[in-house]
Design a protein around this motif. Structure first.
Motif, PDB file in Angstrom:
ATOM      1  N   LEU A 104      -4.327   1.168   8.657  1.00 44.69           N
ATOM      2  CA  LEU A 104      -5.688   0.638   8.552  1.00 44.69           C
ATOM      3  C   LEU A 104      -5.731  -0.549   7.596  1.00 44.69           C
ATOM      4  CD1 LEU A 104      -7.814   3.914   8.558  1.00 44.69           C
ATOM      5  CD2 LEU A 104      -7.522   2.232  10.386  1.00 44.69           C
ATOM      6  N   ILE A 105      -5.010  -0.436   6.481  1.00 45.61           N
ATOM      7  CA  ILE A 105      -4.982  -1.555   5.531  1.00 45.61           C
ATOM      8  C   ILE A 105      -4.384  -2.792   6.197  1.00 45.61           C
ATOM      9  CG2 ILE A 105      -3.771  -2.402   3.463  1.00 45.61           C
ATOM     10  CD1 ILE A 105      -4.446   0.233   2.147  1.00 45.61           C
ATOM     11  N   GLY A 106      -3.302  -2.583   6.954  1.00 46.92           N
ATOM     12  CA  GLY A 106      -2.704  -3.698   7.680  1.00 46.92           C
ATOM     13  C   GLY A 106      -3.716  -4.349   8.608  1.00 46.92           C
ATOM     14  N   MET A 107      -4.487  -3.505   9.289  1.00 43.04           N
ATOM     15  CA  MET A 107      -5.463  -3.994  10.257  1.00 43.04           C
ATOM     16  C   MET A 107      -6.543  -4.833   9.575  1.00 43.04           C
ATOM     17  SD  MET A 107      -7.252  -1.452  12.952  1.00 43.04           S
ATOM     18  CE  MET A 107      -8.957  -1.284  12.501  1.00 43.04           C
ATOM     19  N   VAL A 108      -7.075  -4.312   8.464  1.00 39.67           N
ATOM     20  CA  VAL A 108      -8.133  -5.034   7.759  1.00 39.67           C
ATOM     21  C   VAL A 108      -7.586  -6.342   7.186  1.00 39.67           C
ATOM     22  CG1 VAL A 108      -9.693  -4.955   5.782  1.00 39.67           C
ATOM     23  CG2 VAL A 108      -9.408  -2.941   7.233  1.00 39.67           C
ATOM     24  N   THR A 146      12.232  -2.734   2.715  1.00 43.90           N
ATOM     25  CA  THR A 146      11.918  -1.750   3.760  1.00 43.90           C
ATOM     26  C   THR A 146      10.756  -0.891   3.281  1.00 43.90           C
ATOM     27  OG1 THR A 146      13.626  -0.365   2.816  1.00 43.90           O
ATOM     28  CG2 THR A 146      14.161  -1.512   4.859  1.00 43.90           C
ATOM     29  N   TYR A 147      10.010  -0.394   4.237  1.00 47.58           N
ATOM     30  CA  TYR A 147       8.938   0.540   3.918  1.00 47.58           C
ATOM     31  C   TYR A 147       9.550   1.788   3.284  1.00 47.58           C
ATOM     32  CZ  TYR A 147       4.948  -1.738   6.090  1.00 47.58           C
ATOM     33  OH  TYR A 147       3.914  -2.587   6.363  1.00 47.58           O
ATOM     34  N   PRO A 148       8.796   2.497   2.420  1.00 45.27           N
ATOM     35  CA  PRO A 148       9.337   3.703   1.781  1.00 45.27           C
ATOM     36  C   PRO A 148       9.890   4.668   2.821  1.00 45.27           C
ATOM     37  CG  PRO A 148       7.145   3.207   0.945  1.00 45.27           C
ATOM     38  CD  PRO A 148       7.410   2.236   2.032  1.00 45.27           C
ATOM     39  N   TYR A 149      11.008   5.279   2.470  1.00 48.01           N
ATOM     40  CA  TYR A 149      11.730   6.126   3.410  1.00 48.01           C
ATOM     41  C   TYR A 149      10.877   7.298   3.884  1.00 48.01           C
ATOM     42  CZ  TYR A 149      15.443   8.913   5.402  1.00 48.01           C
ATOM     43  OH  TYR A 149      16.232   9.638   6.257  1.00 48.01           O
ATOM     44  N   ASP A 150      10.050   7.844   2.957  1.00 48.93           N
ATOM     45  CA  ASP A 150       9.322   9.058   3.322  1.00 48.93           C
ATOM     46  C   ASP A 150       7.924   8.782   3.879  1.00 48.93           C
ATOM     47  OD1 ASP A 150       8.419   8.089   1.008  1.00 48.93           O
ATOM     48  OD2 ASP A 150       8.468   9.964  -0.132  1.00 48.93           O
ATOM     49  N   LEU A 151       7.683   7.525   4.281  1.00 47.96           N
ATOM     50  CA  LEU A 151       6.385   7.225   4.903  1.00 47.96           C
ATOM     51  C   LEU A 151       6.223   8.073   6.163  1.00 47.96           C
ATOM     52  CD1 LEU A 151       3.859   5.464   4.836  1.00 47.96           C
ATOM     53  CD2 LEU A 151       5.061   3.820   6.258  1.00 47.96           C
ATOM     54  N   ILE A 152       7.303   8.181   6.893  1.00 50.70           N
ATOM     55  CA  ILE A 152       7.296   9.074   8.048  1.00 50.70           C
ATOM     56  C   ILE A 152       8.280  10.193   7.728  1.00 50.70           C
ATOM     57  CG2 ILE A 152       7.936   9.275  10.468  1.00 50.70           C
ATOM     58  CD1 ILE A 152       6.943   6.300  10.643  1.00 50.70           C
ATOM     59  N   ALA A 162       0.826  -1.202   0.000  1.00 47.59           N
ATOM     60  CA  ALA A 162       0.000   0.000   0.000  1.00 47.59           C
ATOM     61  C   ALA A 162       0.861   1.253   0.000  1.00 47.59           C
ATOM     62  CB  ALA A 162      -0.929  -0.002   1.216  1.00 47.59           C
ATOM     63  N   SER A 163       1.965   1.211   0.759  1.00 49.68           N
ATOM     64  CA  SER A 163       2.773   2.425   0.846  1.00 49.68           C
ATOM     65  C   SER A 163       3.737   2.569  -0.324  1.00 49.68           C
ATOM     66  CB  SER A 163       3.538   2.455   2.166  1.00 49.68           C
ATOM     67  OG  SER A 163       4.356   1.309   2.252  1.00 49.68           O
ATOM     68  N   SER A 164       4.280   1.456  -0.813  1.00 47.11           N
ATOM     69  CA  SER A 164       5.275   1.600  -1.877  1.00 47.11           C
ATOM     70  C   SER A 164       4.625   1.693  -3.256  1.00 47.11           C
ATOM     71  CB  SER A 164       6.282   0.455  -1.837  1.00 47.11           C
ATOM     72  OG  SER A 164       5.614  -0.769  -2.063  1.00 47.11           O
ATOM     73  N   GLN A 165       3.541   0.933  -3.492  1.00 51.81           N
ATOM     74  CA  GLN A 165       2.916   0.953  -4.814  1.00 51.81           C
ATOM     75  C   GLN A 165       1.912   2.090  -4.945  1.00 51.81           C
ATOM     76  OE1 GLN A 165       3.325  -1.954  -7.188  1.00 51.81           O
ATOM     77  NE2 GLN A 165       5.107  -2.276  -5.891  1.00 51.81           N
ATOM     78  N   PHE A 166       1.157   2.327  -3.890  1.00 56.44           N
ATOM     79  CA  PHE A 166       0.062   3.287  -4.007  1.00 56.44           C
ATOM     80  C   PHE A 166       0.338   4.571  -3.245  1.00 56.44           C
ATOM     81  CE2 PHE A 166      -1.648  -1.001  -4.426  1.00 56.44           C
ATOM     82  CZ  PHE A 166      -2.199  -0.921  -5.686  1.00 56.44           C
ATOM     83  N   ASN A 167       1.556   4.679  -2.697  1.00 58.66           N
ATOM     84  CA  ASN A 167       1.972   5.904  -2.030  1.00 58.66           C
ATOM     85  C   ASN A 167       0.986   6.405  -0.977  1.00 58.66           C
ATOM     86  OD1 ASN A 167       4.363   6.109  -3.500  1.00 58.66           O
ATOM     87  ND2 ASN A 167       3.189   6.903  -5.242  1.00 58.66           N
ATOM     88  N   LEU A 168       0.347   5.478  -0.289  1.00 61.93           N
ATOM     89  CA  LEU A 168      -0.575   5.897   0.758  1.00 61.93           C
ATOM     90  C   LEU A 168       0.225   6.415   1.951  1.00 61.93           C
ATOM     91  CD1 LEU A 168      -3.256   3.093   0.649  1.00 61.93           C
ATOM     92  CD2 LEU A 168      -3.339   5.368  -0.349  1.00 61.93           C
ATOM     93  N   SER A 169      -0.417   7.221   2.771  1.00 65.28           N
ATOM     94  CA  SER A 169       0.281   7.769   3.923  1.00 65.28           C
ATOM     95  C   SER A 169       0.116   6.835   5.125  1.00 65.28           C
ATOM     96  CB  SER A 169      -0.236   9.161   4.248  1.00 65.28           C
ATOM     97  OG  SER A 169      -1.601   9.066   4.572  1.00 65.28           O
ATOM     98  N   PHE A 170       0.699   7.243   6.228  1.00 68.56           N
ATOM     99  CA  PHE A 170       0.853   6.346   7.365  1.00 68.56           C
ATOM    100  C   PHE A 170      -0.461   5.750   7.880  1.00 68.56           C
ATOM    101  CE2 PHE A 170       1.216   5.648  11.954  1.00 68.56           C
ATOM    102  CZ  PHE A 170       2.203   4.687  11.938  1.00 68.56           C
TER     103      PHE A 170
END
Lengths: 295, 287, 259
Positions: free
Chosen positions: A68-72, A124-130, A55-63
């Motif tokens: 939430l995606i992880g949770m679901v 690794t998760y994208p660097y700029d997620l945080i 979700a974060s690397s392909q779709f550039n979603l924010s934190f």
């Protein structure tokens, strides 16, 4: 070590411990309801960690959407696991040990699915997620990732407490943890309660997977961190989620402290020694719920 | 050497470790999550004694088995009196500690790079005879009161105690025998693969043995051995990439345990009596 | 008092704040049947659990043949000659009646684990010996026909007898029976009373019997302790107990409808 450094380590330890607590509580919910160690929880955690990663690397979603995606994902995978690995055995009233065997098999299976999709490398998760990496207060520099994991954990625990204390389904899960037979005699559909327990446990697993993935790195073997949940749930004491959470935080603190003093190499040896010392001193666990076989 | 014989030696050696898990987890319901550490200890100790100290192979194996039995005694002392899940936890911690030790004590064990140049001393004969002897030993154990005691403790520990069974002593005996068997299997493997490294002995290896026992049938020695041979052979024969192979493997296990919760063989045991009877009848027909 | 086998002094058990048994004192002599009676939750089973070593008393002492056995493990107490049965039947899964009874002989095995590994002939010799002995006790409780059936698949009343046979196979001096009549119908109870009386005479046992049913206790016991809310409120012969106003008030007054 000076004071600043100790304080730094305490923060690191607490955030590591907080993630362990999420893992451990997700693990312990199933232990309480179905009375077996559900190692498949590690697989749930691993899949969710990678779902968050996609979700974060392909779709550039924010934190927050990522969590939430992880949770679901966690909730869905946990229910799937229940369907594939536990349902049949439960219907046939099989012995508890078979749940354990199928749960470890599920852990391996989910791990290999990750290997096929992502290869056995580290991601690794994208660097700029945080965006902001550190907050500096005087000489102290605190990792934002750690603070955020801590915050998310606290929110997740708040929600969990709300669900368990106030909602019907939460109370039903607690009742089933105490005594499944009586719960079903009271006219509660235990099948539904078990699925609900897997949903709640999967959500916890999903969040912990994403947080653990962000604060360390991703590999298909990430799910094996579930053993921390196992350790904490045994040390925490039977039937007490608070005890489990406390044990998990203690484990996180001890691990971080050991790594910064004697290095990661020998720390399993020290943890083993501490474990034995603890069990000899407090065989009833952190929570102090003692257990006697009623004759 | 012939590919099949090489595979066969590995299966035979690992099956001896499965025998240990069969006694411990199958018969007695004790979940040791650190059983593979005993295999590691057996492998490392015997290899180091032969390569670095120059002891004869047999003596090295014997010493490694003795050390593992002593360690099992100590771990059992700390964990067998208390609740069952504590045993799983303590053995798990023990396993992790042993692996950490292999990894960190570089000057002796070679650390994470592993320990190599072990001579190839495990001949096919040695491996297969060892497995046969191992099966014979466990078979003998099961023909005594120990089988009854195991089942009694597994199903109702308190009633077993009140019937006069010293539960702690019984569990200790089983744990020590299992550790010694596993250590022996480790020595055979080390002198077969000629190389050992710490990560071979993690808890996943232990869990694989537990799965094999339940797959074949925890109440059947025959089933466990057949299951062991099938499941250890499967990865060698299924010629896909590793990941698909393991997925198929897991799927088979899930199906078998779901469909036949008592394992492939249930409580059925191979016995030579019917065969003998058949043989006698044939003889009579001939005469 | 020359033949005193079992003596408990000031036996007390507290579970958290709850006092399950408060200062229980009593004795059991050779060839004697004594009973403890009281409503549910009076602490009867707790007394038995402490004597058989299932859990240690909070305070107080237990003597068997003048030996202090208070802190002994259950198996050790069994070896000394005190056997027991359970109120909620505890049999072993997937075992025949014969195998269940044989478990009581395990600790007497004359060989070590090493010998079994090498299939020493002594193992099979011992197995044959105890098979014979076990069959004797199975016969004694009239279960000879079911010896080869799965113990847990038997009717409830027969399962009780399996438990008694297992306890007898320990070849005890003292037999502790925990609510042997629980869950049985009138006919079964009558048979059970007959059985206990026969065992008492044939094996010259000393029996401590617990029940909340007046009929069982009154028919069998020569001396009765009355427990109520953890306290021993009275003791005496069946006639004395039946006429004791305290007992009638505390126990019979409430429970008479159920009896």
């Amino acid at each position: 070590m000076d004071l600043i450094e100790i304080f730094q380590q305490v923060i690191n330890g607490l955030s590591r411990g907080a993630i362990y607590a999420l893992i451990a509580v997700g693990f312990a919910i199933i232990v309480n309801v179905l009375k077996f160690s559900n190692f498949a929880h590690g697989g749930v955690l691993g899949i969710s960690a990678y779902a968050g990663y996609l979700a974060s690397s392909q779709f550039n979603l924010s934190f927050i959407p990522v969590v939430l995606i992880g949770m679901v994902t966690g909730a869905i995978v946990a229910v799937l696991v229940e369907f594939i690995a536990f349902r049949w055995i439960r219907m046939q009233k099989g012995q508890l040990v078979y749940f354990f065997v199928t749960s470890v098999t599920m852990l391996m299976l989910l791990e290999q699915i990750l290997v096929i999709r992502f290869g056995s490398f580290f991601d690794t998760y994208p660097y700029d997620l945080i965006k902001v990496k550190f907050i500096n207060i005087g000489e102290l520099s605190i990792s934002v990732t750690y603070l955020i994991s801590l915050a998310v954990t606290i929110v997740a625990f708040g929600l969990l407490i709300y669900v368990f204390k106030k909602t019907k389904i939460g109370i039903a899960i607690r009742a089933a943890s105490n005594d499944m037979t009586t719960t079903s005699l009271m006219g509660i559909n235990t099948g539904m309660v078990i699925i609900a327990a897997f949903v709640v446990s999967g959500m916890m697993g999903g969040i912990s997977g994403v947080l653990f993935g962000i604060s360390t790195s991703l590999s298909p073997q990430i799910g094996q961190v579930v053993v921390k949940g196992f350790i904490a749930s045994v040390l925490g004491g039977l039937g007490s989620l608070t005890g489990v959470a406390v044990a998990a935080v203690a484990l996180g603190l001890i691990e971080v402290f050991l790594v910064s003093t004697i290095g990661s190499g020998y720390s399993p040896v020290v943890i083993f020694a501490l474990m034995i010392a603890f069990l000899l001193l407090r065989p009833q666990g952190f929570a102090g719920v003692s257990f006697t076989d009623k004759a | 050497m012939d590919f099949y014989i090489v595979v066969g030696i590995g299966i035979a050696a690992n099956s001896i470790a499965v025998l240990g898990t069969f006694m411990l987890t199958g018969m007695n319901g004790l979940f040791s999550l650190g059983q593979a550490a005993f295999m590691g200890l057996g492998a490392y100790i015997s290899a180091i004694l032969v390569v670095n100290v120059g002891l004869p192979f047999a003596v090295a194996i014997l010493i490694s088995m003795l050390i593992c039995s002593a360690l099992a005694f100590l771990v059992g002392l700390a964990s067998l009196r208390i609740r069952q899940d504590f045993f799983a936890l303590v053995t798990f911690g023990f396993g992790q500690a042993v692996i950490a030790f292999f990894q960190e004590y570089v000057s002796v064990t070679g650390g994470a790079l592993g320990f190599s140049n072990i001579p190839n001393l495990t001949t096919p004969t040695l491996a297969f005879v060892s497995l046969a002897v191992g099966i014979f030993l466990v078979w003998g154990f099961r023909r005594s009161h120990f089988l009854r005691d195991s089942l009694a403790i597994r199903s109702n520990e308190l009633a077993a105690k009140v019937a006069g069974i010293n539960v702690f002593k019984h569990k200790m005996i089983v744990f020590i025998i299992a550790a010694a068997l596993t250590a022996y299997a480790g020595s055979l493997m080390a002198f077969h693969t000629r190389y050992v490294e710490p990560k071979m002995y993690g808890w996943i290896t232990t869990v694989t043995w537990i799965i094999i026992v339940f797959f074949g049938g925890r109440d059947s020695l025959t089933g466990t051995m057949v299951g062991s041979i099938l499941l250890l052979m499967a990865p060698e024969l299924l010629r896909f990439t590793t990941a698909y192979r393991i997925i198929l493997y897991c799927a088979i296990i899930l199906i078998i345990i779901n469909v036949r919760p008592k394992g492939l063989f249930g409580t059925w045991e191979l016995s030579i009596k019917p065969l003998l009877r058949l043989f006698k009848r044939k003889k009579q027909e001939v005469s | 008092m020359g033949n005193e086998l079992l003596r408990v002094e000031n036996l007390t058990k507290r579970f958290g704040g709850l006092c399950a048994v408060d200062c229980f004192c009593g004795t059991l002599e050779a060839n004697q049947i004594k009973g403890i009676i009281g409503p549910n939750g009076a602490g009867k089973t707790t007394i038995l659990n402490m004597i058989s070593g299932v859990y240690p008393p909070t305070t107080g002492q237990i003597f068997y043949k003048d030996q202090d056995i208070t802190k002994f493990q259950p198996h050790k107490i069994n070896h000394l000659g005190i056997a027991r049965t359970f109120q909620n039947i505890r049999l072993f899964q997937n075992m025949t009646v014969l195998e269940t009874v044989k478990t009581a002989y395990s600790w007497r095995a004359p060989y070590s684990a090493i010998e079994t590994l090498f299939s020493s002939p002594r193992v099979q010799k011992f197995e044959r010996e105890i098979e014979e002995k076990s069959m004797h006790f199975i016969d004694m409780v009239n279960l000879k026909d079911c010896a080869k059936s799965n113990a847990q698949s038997l009717p409830y009343g027969l399962q009780r007898r399996v438990e008694i046979a297992r306890a007898l196979a320990s070849e005890p001096t003292v037999l502790l029976l925990d609510e042997p009549g629980a869950g049985l119908n009138q006919t079964e109870v009558r048979d059970l009373v007959e059985l206990i009386r026969r065992l008492f005479i044939d094996l010259s046992l000393s029996i401590l019997l617990i029940d909340h049913r007046m009929d069982v206790i009154m028919q069998l016991c020569e001396w009765i302790y009355v427990q109520d809310f953890g306290e021993c409120i009275s003791q005496g012969t069946p006639e004395q107990i039946q006429n004791d106003p305290i007992v009638i008030k505390a126990y019979l007054g409430e429970e008479i409808n159920n009896a």
